[in-house]
Write a protein that holds these residues in place. Structure first.
Motif, mmCIF file in Angstrom:
data_model
loop_
_atom_site.group_PDB
_atom_site.id
_atom_site.type_symbol
_atom_site.label_atom_id
_atom_site.label_comp_id
_atom_site.label_asym_id
_atom_site.label_seq_id
_atom_site.Cartn_x
_atom_site.Cartn_y
_atom_site.Cartn_z
ATOM 1 N N GLY A 17 -1.322 62.297 22.916
ATOM 2 C CA GLY A 17 0.068 62.521 22.560
ATOM 3 C C GLY A 17 0.576 61.638 21.437
ATOM 4 O O GLY A 17 1.796 61.520 21.259
ATOM 5 N N ARG A 18 -0.343 61.019 20.693
ATOM 6 C CA ARG A 18 0.066 60.182 19.569
ATOM 7 C C ARG A 18 -0.724 60.570 18.333
ATOM 8 O O ARG A 18 -1.871 60.999 18.422
ATOM 9 C CB ARG A 18 -0.178 58.691 19.857
ATOM 10 N N ALA A 19 -0.089 60.426 17.181
ATOM 11 C CA ALA A 19 -0.756 60.655 15.900
ATOM 12 C C ALA A 19 -0.490 59.442 15.016
ATOM 13 O O ALA A 19 0.611 58.890 15.020
ATOM 14 C CB ALA A 19 -0.248 61.930 15.237
ATOM 15 N N GLU A 20 -1.509 59.048 14.265
ATOM 16 C CA GLU A 20 -1.422 57.822 13.469
ATOM 17 C C GLU A 20 -1.346 58.148 11.980
ATOM 18 O O GLU A 20 -2.138 58.933 11.460
ATOM 19 C CB GLU A 20 -2.632 56.930 13.743
ATOM 20 N N ILE A 21 -0.395 57.524 11.307
ATOM 21 C CA ILE A 21 -0.219 57.716 9.874
ATOM 22 C C ILE A 21 -0.767 56.498 9.133
ATOM 23 O O ILE A 21 -0.665 55.365 9.611
ATOM 24 C CB ILE A 21 1.270 57.941 9.527
ATOM 25 N N SER A 22 -1.391 56.756 7.996
ATOM 26 C CA SER A 22 -1.937 55.679 7.184
ATOM 27 C C SER A 22 -1.801 56.071 5.713
ATOM 28 O O SER A 22 -1.631 57.251 5.390
ATOM 29 C CB SER A 22 -3.407 55.431 7.537
ATOM 30 N N TYR A 23 -1.865 55.085 4.826
ATOM 31 C CA TYR A 23 -1.687 55.391 3.410
ATOM 32 C C TYR A 23 -2.387 54.351 2.545
ATOM 33 O O TYR A 23 -2.615 53.214 2.946
ATOM 34 C CB TYR A 23 -0.205 55.459 3.039
ATOM 35 N N GLU A 24 -2.754 54.782 1.337
ATOM 36 C CA GLU A 24 -3.362 53.922 0.330
ATOM 37 C C GLU A 24 -2.885 54.384 -1.042
ATOM 38 O O GLU A 24 -2.871 55.588 -1.321
ATOM 39 C CB GLU A 24 -4.891 53.997 0.384
ATOM 40 N N PHE A 25 -2.522 53.419 -1.901
ATOM 41 C CA PHE A 25 -2.068 53.744 -3.250
ATOM 42 C C PHE A 25 -2.739 52.820 -4.259
ATOM 43 O O PHE A 25 -3.040 51.665 -3.958
ATOM 44 C CB PHE A 25 -0.543 53.622 -3.367
ATOM 45 N N LEU A 26 -2.977 53.348 -5.454
ATOM 46 C CA LEU A 26 -3.569 52.549 -6.515
ATOM 47 C C LEU A 26 -2.616 51.412 -6.898
ATOM 48 O O LEU A 26 -1.399 51.623 -7.022
ATOM 49 C CB LEU A 26 -3.850 53.419 -7.738
ATOM 50 N N PRO A 27 -3.131 50.201 -7.102
ATOM 51 C CA PRO A 27 -2.269 49.053 -7.426
ATOM 52 C C PRO A 27 -1.412 49.269 -8.666
ATOM 53 O O PRO A 27 -0.295 48.755 -8.752
ATOM 54 C CB PRO A 27 -3.270 47.912 -7.632
ATOM 55 N N ALA A 28 -1.908 50.028 -9.646
ATOM 56 C CA ALA A 28 -1.154 50.243 -10.880
ATOM 57 C C ALA A 28 0.167 50.973 -10.638
ATOM 58 O O ALA A 28 1.068 50.927 -11.490
ATOM 59 C CB ALA A 28 -2.006 51.025 -11.884
ATOM 60 N N TYR A 29 0.300 51.642 -9.483
ATOM 61 C CA TYR A 29 1.507 52.414 -9.205
ATOM 62 C C TYR A 29 2.331 51.797 -8.078
ATOM 63 O O TYR A 29 3.229 52.443 -7.531
ATOM 64 C CB TYR A 29 1.135 53.855 -8.868
ATOM 65 N N ALA A 30 2.056 50.551 -7.742
ATOM 66 C CA ALA A 30 2.820 49.861 -6.704
ATOM 67 C C ALA A 30 4.188 49.451 -7.243
ATOM 68 O O ALA A 30 4.391 49.333 -8.457
ATOM 69 C CB ALA A 30 2.050 48.634 -6.224
ATOM 70 N N GLY A 31 5.132 49.250 -6.341
ATOM 71 C CA GLY A 31 6.445 48.769 -6.729
ATOM 72 C C GLY A 31 7.381 49.818 -7.276
ATOM 73 O O GLY A 31 8.448 49.502 -7.802
ATOM 74 N N ARG A 32 7.014 51.095 -7.174
ATOM 75 C CA ARG A 32 7.855 52.157 -7.725
ATOM 76 C C ARG A 32 8.439 53.074 -6.652
ATOM 77 O O ARG A 32 9.058 54.088 -6.959
ATOM 78 C CB ARG A 32 7.056 52.988 -8.722
ATOM 79 N N GLY A 33 8.224 52.743 -5.400
ATOM 80 C CA GLY A 33 8.785 53.532 -4.312
ATOM 81 C C GLY A 33 7.976 54.740 -3.915
ATOM 82 O O GLY A 33 8.399 55.527 -3.068
ATOM 83 N N TYR A 34 6.787 54.922 -4.516
ATOM 84 C CA TYR A 34 5.987 56.107 -4.205
ATOM 85 C C TYR A 34 5.505 56.105 -2.748
ATOM 86 O O TYR A 34 5.464 57.154 -2.102
ATOM 87 C CB TYR A 34 4.779 56.194 -5.137
ATOM 88 N N ALA A 35 5.129 54.934 -2.262
ATOM 89 C CA ALA A 35 4.614 54.876 -0.895
ATOM 90 C C ALA A 35 5.671 55.304 0.115
ATOM 91 O O ALA A 35 5.420 56.124 0.998
ATOM 92 C CB ALA A 35 4.109 53.460 -0.585
ATOM 93 N N GLY A 36 6.879 54.751 -0.025
ATOM 94 C CA GLY A 36 7.944 55.128 0.906
ATOM 95 C C GLY A 36 8.285 56.598 0.823
ATOM 96 O O GLY A 36 8.528 57.266 1.830
ATOM 97 N N GLU A 37 8.290 57.142 -0.397
ATOM 98 C CA GLU A 37 8.618 58.548 -0.597
ATOM 99 C C GLU A 37 7.570 59.454 0.043
ATOM 100 O O GLU A 37 7.895 60.443 0.720
ATOM 101 C CB GLU A 37 8.712 58.823 -2.102
ATOM 102 N N SER A 60 3.917 46.089 4.101
ATOM 103 C CA SER A 60 3.729 47.340 4.833
ATOM 104 C C SER A 60 4.621 47.377 6.073
ATOM 105 O O SER A 60 5.191 48.416 6.408
ATOM 106 C CB SER A 60 2.258 47.483 5.231
ATOM 107 N N ARG A 61 4.751 46.236 6.741
ATOM 108 C CA ARG A 61 5.636 46.186 7.921
ATOM 109 C C ARG A 61 7.070 46.518 7.520
ATOM 110 O O ARG A 61 7.768 47.248 8.231
ATOM 111 C CB ARG A 61 5.560 44.804 8.563
ATOM 112 N N ARG A 62 7.527 45.973 6.391
ATOM 113 C CA ARG A 62 8.897 46.255 5.940
ATOM 114 C C ARG A 62 9.078 47.738 5.630
ATOM 115 O O ARG A 62 10.117 48.327 5.938
ATOM 116 C CB ARG A 62 9.235 45.408 4.708
ATOM 117 N N LEU A 63 8.064 48.323 4.999
ATOM 118 C CA LEU A 63 8.165 49.749 4.680
ATOM 119 C C LEU A 63 8.303 50.576 5.953
ATOM 120 O O LEU A 63 9.157 51.471 6.043
ATOM 121 C CB LEU A 63 6.937 50.203 3.896
ATOM 122 N N LEU A 64 7.472 50.301 6.943
ATOM 123 C CA LEU A 64 7.519 51.070 8.180
ATOM 124 C C LEU A 64 8.857 50.898 8.888
ATOM 125 O O LEU A 64 9.402 51.852 9.455
ATOM 126 C CB LEU A 64 6.363 50.642 9.093
#
Length: 352
Positions: A249-269, A298-302
């Motif tokens: 009854g649980r599903a796990e979300i995970s994510y990875e982004f290239l460092p060159a695109y960090a800090g632009r809000g893409y992960a949260g979006e 990552s904790r702050r984003l979640l």
């Protein structure tokens, strides 16, 4: 050191899904109950024993680096891994029957597993285990792949039936397109899996000898999205939604982004879009993310996305975040929309 063997089945149909071998220290009785220690690595075996794969090797490698698994315990784990693979390959108990048992009824037949599996505590870790005869390499299939069943290697651990009616699909946000992973994404995947910064909280870069198999498997995984910039058409990361094998009854979300695109809000979006989609297609599942306690970004984003810190393990240095059970679709959408307006992005490394 020992391991326990579990079976999983579809809750609706009772169809066997897989065997699950969990490596752990023997249970010991304490004044307040029972205690054990999970050893991070697990073995997932297809019901017909035609294939098997190792799970959470990245976490195991990180535990080694943190000193949670010392050399002596590591030797015992390696011995136990060989024994588990040998049981599968030899179709020994409890793997001697066609597959995991079907649904149990109050008067149904119960499978009786062995009470012990020749615990390796009877021998030092560096002593050859006589029960294992020339075990195959730990990353091999139990039997040669069947060309008539393509993709079976990847589907056996991440083929959630609740996603079947909703996959493949594409998701869009103001700046991003999330589409299923394709074979053409192999360059992106290699960059993500070999970058030390991306893999900082995920057990380090993926070993070179595992990259080809991972890339081959990736395109067949339901719930795995490649994140593409809408304007530039550039693939910049990926977000995944998989069944959580630790609990039904649980599903796990995970994510990875290239460092060159960090800090632009893409992960949260992107993560917000998958959370909204996952809540809609699996309303009876709780969505979670597990991350290292030291991965503060990552904790702050979640937390910004409305997930609550529901569990913390000091022994494994991991924290679990979950969608609140009382949060309805409208409240979740509001939380995600508010989070998308925040300018600070999370770490490029995903929850572990």
């Amino acid at each position: 050191m020992t391991f326990s063997i579990h079976t999983f089945q579809d809750a609706a149909t009772g169809e066997p899904q897989y065997w699950y071998v969990n490596f752990e220290l023997p249970y010991t009785r304490t004044p307040i109950g029972l205690d054990t220690f999970d050893l991070f690595v697990d073995l997932v075996v297809q019901p017909d024993l035609s294939a098997h794969r190792w799970k959470d090797l990245d976490e195991y490698a990180q535990a080694r680096r943190l000193g949670l698994i010392d050399d002596r315990l590591h030797a015992a784990v390696e011995t136990a891994r060989q024994r588990a693979v040998a049981l599968v390959q030899e179709r020994a108990l409890p793997f001697c029957e066609p597959g995991p048992p079907g649904p149990l009824t109050p008067r149904g037949r119960h499978r009786c597993f062995p009470t012990t599996l020749e615990s390796s505590t009877r021998a030092e870790p560096d002593t050859p285990n006589k029960a294992v005869h020339d075990p195959a390499p730990l990353f091999s299939r139990a039997t040669p792949p069947d060309p008539r069943r393509p993709g079976i290697w990847s589907r056996m651990t991440t083929d959630p039936k609740w996603l079947h009616p909703h996959w493949p699909t594409e998701l869009s946000t103001p700046r991003l397109l999330l589409r299923p992973v394709e074979t053409a994404d192999s360059g992106l995947l290699r960059a993500l899996w070999t970058d030390p910064e991306v893999r900082r909280f995920l057990g380090g870069p993926v070993p070179t000898d595992q990259l080809a198999q991972r890339q081959q498997d990736a395109a067949s995984q339901r719930g795995h999205f490649t994140v593409v910039l809408t304007d530039a058409g550039q693939a910049v990361g990926r977000v995944t939604l998989d069944p959580d094998h630790r609990a039904a009854g649980r599903a796990e979300i995970s994510y990875e982004f290239l460092p060159a695109y960090a800090g632009r809000g893409y992960a949260g979006e992107a993560v917000g879009a998958v959370l909204r989609w996952g809540t809609a297609v699996a309303p009876d599942h709780q969505l979670i993310a597990v991350t290292q306690t030291t991965n503060t970004r990552s904790r702050r984003l979640l937390e910004r996305l409305g997930l609550l810190a529901t569990d913390h393990s000091s022994s494994t240095a991991r924290a679990r975040f979950s969608t609140p059970p009382h949060l309805d679709d409208r409240a979740l959408a509001a939380a995600l929309s508010e989070a998308a307006l925040l300018p600070v992005d999370a770490d490029t490394a995903a929850p572990a």
